[in-house]
Structure formats: structure tokens, C-alpha cells
Scaffold this active site. Structure first.
Site, PDB file in Angstrom:
ATOM      1  N   ARG A  98      89.603  17.875 118.958  1.00 30.33           N
ATOM      2  CA  ARG A  98      90.866  18.625 119.197  1.00 30.33           C
ATOM      3  C   ARG A  98      90.793  19.928 119.925  1.00 30.33           C
ATOM      4  O   ARG A  98      91.671  20.289 120.791  1.00 30.33           O
ATOM      5  CB  ARG A  98      91.623  18.553 117.880  1.00 30.33           C
ATOM      6  CG  ARG A  98      92.828  19.474 117.964  1.00 30.33           C
ATOM      7  CD  ARG A  98      93.593  19.084 118.949  1.00 30.33           C
ATOM      8  NE  ARG A  98      94.142  17.852 118.883  1.00 30.33           N
ATOM      9  CZ  ARG A  98      94.686  17.087 119.892  1.00 30.33           C
ATOM     10  NH1 ARG A  98      95.048  17.864 121.059  1.00 30.33           N
ATOM     11  NH2 ARG A  98      94.805  15.880 119.886  1.00 30.33           N
ATOM     12  N   LYS A 133     100.970  39.184 130.842  1.00 31.04           N
ATOM     13  CA  LYS A 133     101.589  38.541 129.788  1.00 31.04           C
ATOM     14  C   LYS A 133     101.090  37.113 129.545  1.00 31.04           C
ATOM     15  O   LYS A 133     101.339  35.934 130.045  1.00 31.04           O
ATOM     16  CB  LYS A 133     103.276  38.355 130.058  1.00 31.04           C
ATOM     17  CG  LYS A 133     103.784  39.405 130.018  1.00 31.04           C
ATOM     18  CD  LYS A 133     105.449  39.346 130.624  1.00 31.04           C
ATOM     19  CE  LYS A 133     105.746  40.776 130.624  1.00 31.04           C
ATOM     20  NZ  LYS A 133     107.489  40.668 131.176  1.00 31.04           N
ATOM     21  N   LYS A 165     104.418  53.023 135.771  1.00 29.82           N
ATOM     22  CA  LYS A 165     105.745  52.366 135.435  1.00 29.82           C
ATOM     23  C   LYS A 165     106.705  53.256 134.956  1.00 29.82           C
ATOM     24  O   LYS A 165     106.371  54.604 135.063  1.00 29.82           O
ATOM     25  CB  LYS A 165     105.336  51.301 134.300  1.00 29.82           C
ATOM     26  CG  LYS A 165     104.543  50.235 134.642  1.00 29.82           C
ATOM     27  CD  LYS A 165     103.995  49.465 133.476  1.00 29.82           C
ATOM     28  CE  LYS A 165     105.114  48.315 133.246  1.00 29.82           C
ATOM     29  NZ  LYS A 165     105.451  47.272 134.448  1.00 29.82           N
ATOM     30  N   ASP A 216     110.839  46.053 141.321  1.00 26.56           N
ATOM     31  CA  ASP A 216     111.027  45.482 139.985  1.00 26.56           C
ATOM     32  C   ASP A 216     112.700  45.449 139.819  1.00 26.56           C
ATOM     33  O   ASP A 216     113.455  46.064 139.775  1.00 26.56           O
ATOM     34  CB  ASP A 216     110.556  46.547 138.885  1.00 26.56           C
ATOM     35  CG  ASP A 216     110.852  46.064 137.429  1.00 26.56           C
ATOM     36  OD1 ASP A 216     110.328  45.094 137.324  1.00 26.56           O
ATOM     37  OD2 ASP A 216     111.291  46.801 136.693  1.00 26.56           O
TER      38      ASP A 216
END
Length: 278
Positions: A98, A133, A165, A216
Site C-alpha cells: 500500500r 503549495k 510579496k 498576480d
């Protein structure tokens, strides 16, 4: 590429998580001298990632297992393809099964999703980037999977580059002073990227000497304006709200890179099985 030393540590964590004290099922059912011969197979079309890691899981648990890989990372296979074979003590195969499947399904899912996004922007100058992320603890292998699908890695971690940022800009009092502070202490070969969500910020970042500018959550129209405004002087990265149905139009604006978390956070696992060889 992943670090083998770090990989062994990860595999130990994965196996410990799944097994606990022991695999009770095999301990009460399978005799120590019983042998097994199984093959791992693709149950749907996919781009392969993690084949050597899956093999390492089996070998890490039981060094007496014989594992033979039939494909390599980056290969595109159809349903029914045999990915690896494993033979030896049945207890070891069934206990590690598994964990080996889980990491293979996760990584190949990311590679397959990445390949889909890469194909969507084929013929443009844009290259696909991942983000930070990622699943905690799995960044190294997930970013490797992105490269197997034809994507590029952005920062591997916070120590890989300077990304200025909006909150950094707020603390420093503007883009120009933020870049100046970073440049003063920056290692010589390290780049500075500045996140901009307005066109006036693009002008300021360019004047401040940013090495890369991130656009962005900008509209397609603003991205086109930014591309014309920068005129190739520094690379432009589009980010924020990137989806499969919008990525082609974004690529056609002329940006150099497009980064998205969709290829890691939202990639579905692919279907891979382990079956007994005849």
C-alpha cells in the site's frame, strides 16, 4: 531530482505510519517462508512519476525482495502497462504494497496533471511552473513529479530565492525600498522576484531592478499591457487564479512563465494496482 538520503527518511515515516507495530494480517496468515510474485500495473493512461521510489519502498522494507522496474519516470503509458515486478518473501510484498502504491499513485497523478497543462500551452513561449503549495512532508517528491510531467520547479523552499510579496512591500514602505533592502544583503547569484497586482507596480518593480516580475491575479488585458511595457527586459510570471480553462489565453499574452498550484494541490491520484503474476 530528489535526495536519496532524504528519501530513505521519508520512506521510513511512510512505512511506520502504515504498519504501526506490525502487519497483523500477514503475521497471522502468511508463513515466513512463503514466496510471492506480483506486478504493478497502470489501470488508466498516465504519465509515470515515482517508479524508483516505489521500488525503493519494497527494498527498504525487505532487502530480500527482487524488484524490476519496467518503465522510467516521464514515460507515458496506456492502461494495462506493467510498471514493475516484485518477487520474494510474500510477507514483505504484502506489507509494503500500500505504501508503494500510495506514493506512485500520488506522484503519477501530479505528473499526469502537469502534462495536461503543459500540452495546453504548447506552441507559446510560456513555461509551466509549480508553487510551494504542496503536501506537507512531500514537497521533494511532488516537485519531482512536476518535472516528470514536463513542468519546471519554482522555489523548492524559502531559502531558494527572494520573493517580495505584498506584505513585504507593506513592511518596507514600497517596492523600491523593499528591493533595495534585499539587494544590499543578497547572495551574488540569487535573483529577486517582485509580486505585482497593478500595472503601476510593474513600472516601479522594473525601475527598482527586479530580476523577475510576477503578475498576480491580473486580467488578460493587463497582462498584455505588462508584456508590452516590460518588452523582454526581465522575465514575467503570471500567477494567481490559473485554471486549465484559462491557461492558454494567459500563455498567449506573451508571459514567460505561468505558475499554478492546481498541478499539485488539485491533481487526482491515478489508478495503479498490484496483482499476482500468473
Amino acid at each position: 531530482m530528489y535526495d536519496p538520503f532524504q528519501l530513505d527518511r521519508l520512506i521510513d515515516l511512510w512505512l511506520t505510519e502504515d504498519i504501526g507495530y506490525c502487519d497483523l494480517t500477514v503475521q497471522v496468515m502468511i508463513e515466513p517462508d512463503e514466496q510471492g510474485h506480483f506486478y504493478m500495473n497502470a489501470r488508466e493512461p498516465m504519465t509515470i512519476a515515482g517508479i524508483d521510489i516505489a521500488a525503493a519502498v519494497f527494498k527498504r522494507y525487505d532487502r530480500n525482495l527482487e524488484v524490476e522496474t519496467k518503465v522510467k519516470d516521464g514515460d507515458v503509458v496506456e492502461a494495462g502497462a506493467i510498471l514493475l515486478t516484485v518477487r520474494g518473501p510474500a510477507r514483505g510484498i504484502l506489507t509494503a504494497e500500500r505504501t508503494a502504491l500510495n506514493i506512485m499513485q500520488r506522484m503519477s497523478g501530479i505528473a499526469t496533471e502537469t502534462a495536461k497543462y503543459v500540452a495546453a500551452i504548447a506552441g507559446t513561449k510560456a513555461r509551466l511552473l509549480d508553487t510551494r503549495k504542496t503536501t506537507p512532508g512531500l514537497r521533494m517528491v511532488e516537485k519531482h513529479a512536476v518535472t516528470c510531467g514536463g513542468g519546471l520547479n519554482h522555489r523548492l523552499g524559502l531559502d531558494n530565492g527572494v520573493m517580495i510579496k505584498d506584505n513585504h512591500i507593506a513592511v518596507c514602505g514600497g517596492i523600491a525600498p523593499a528591493v533595495a533592502r534585499a539587494r544590499k544583503r543578497l547572495p551574488t547569484l540569487t535573483k529577486i522576484e517582485v509580486e505585482c497586482d497593478r500595472l503601476d507596480q510593474v513600472t516601479e518593480a522594473l525601475a527598482a531592478g527586479a530580476d523577475v516580475i510576477m503578475l498576480d491575479n491580473m486580467s488578460i488585458a493587463d497582462m498584455k499591457t505588462a508584456v508590452a511595457q516590460v518588452a523582454g527586459r526581465v522575465p514575467l510570471e503570471a500567477s494567481g487564479g490559473i485554471r486549465f480553462d484559462t491557461i492558454r489565453a494567459i500563455a498567449e499574452t506573451g508571459v514567460d512563465y505561468i505558475s499554478t498550484s492546481k498541478i499539485t494541490q488539485s491533481a487526482p491520484a491515478v489508478d495503479i494496482g498490484l496483482d499476482e503474476a500468473e
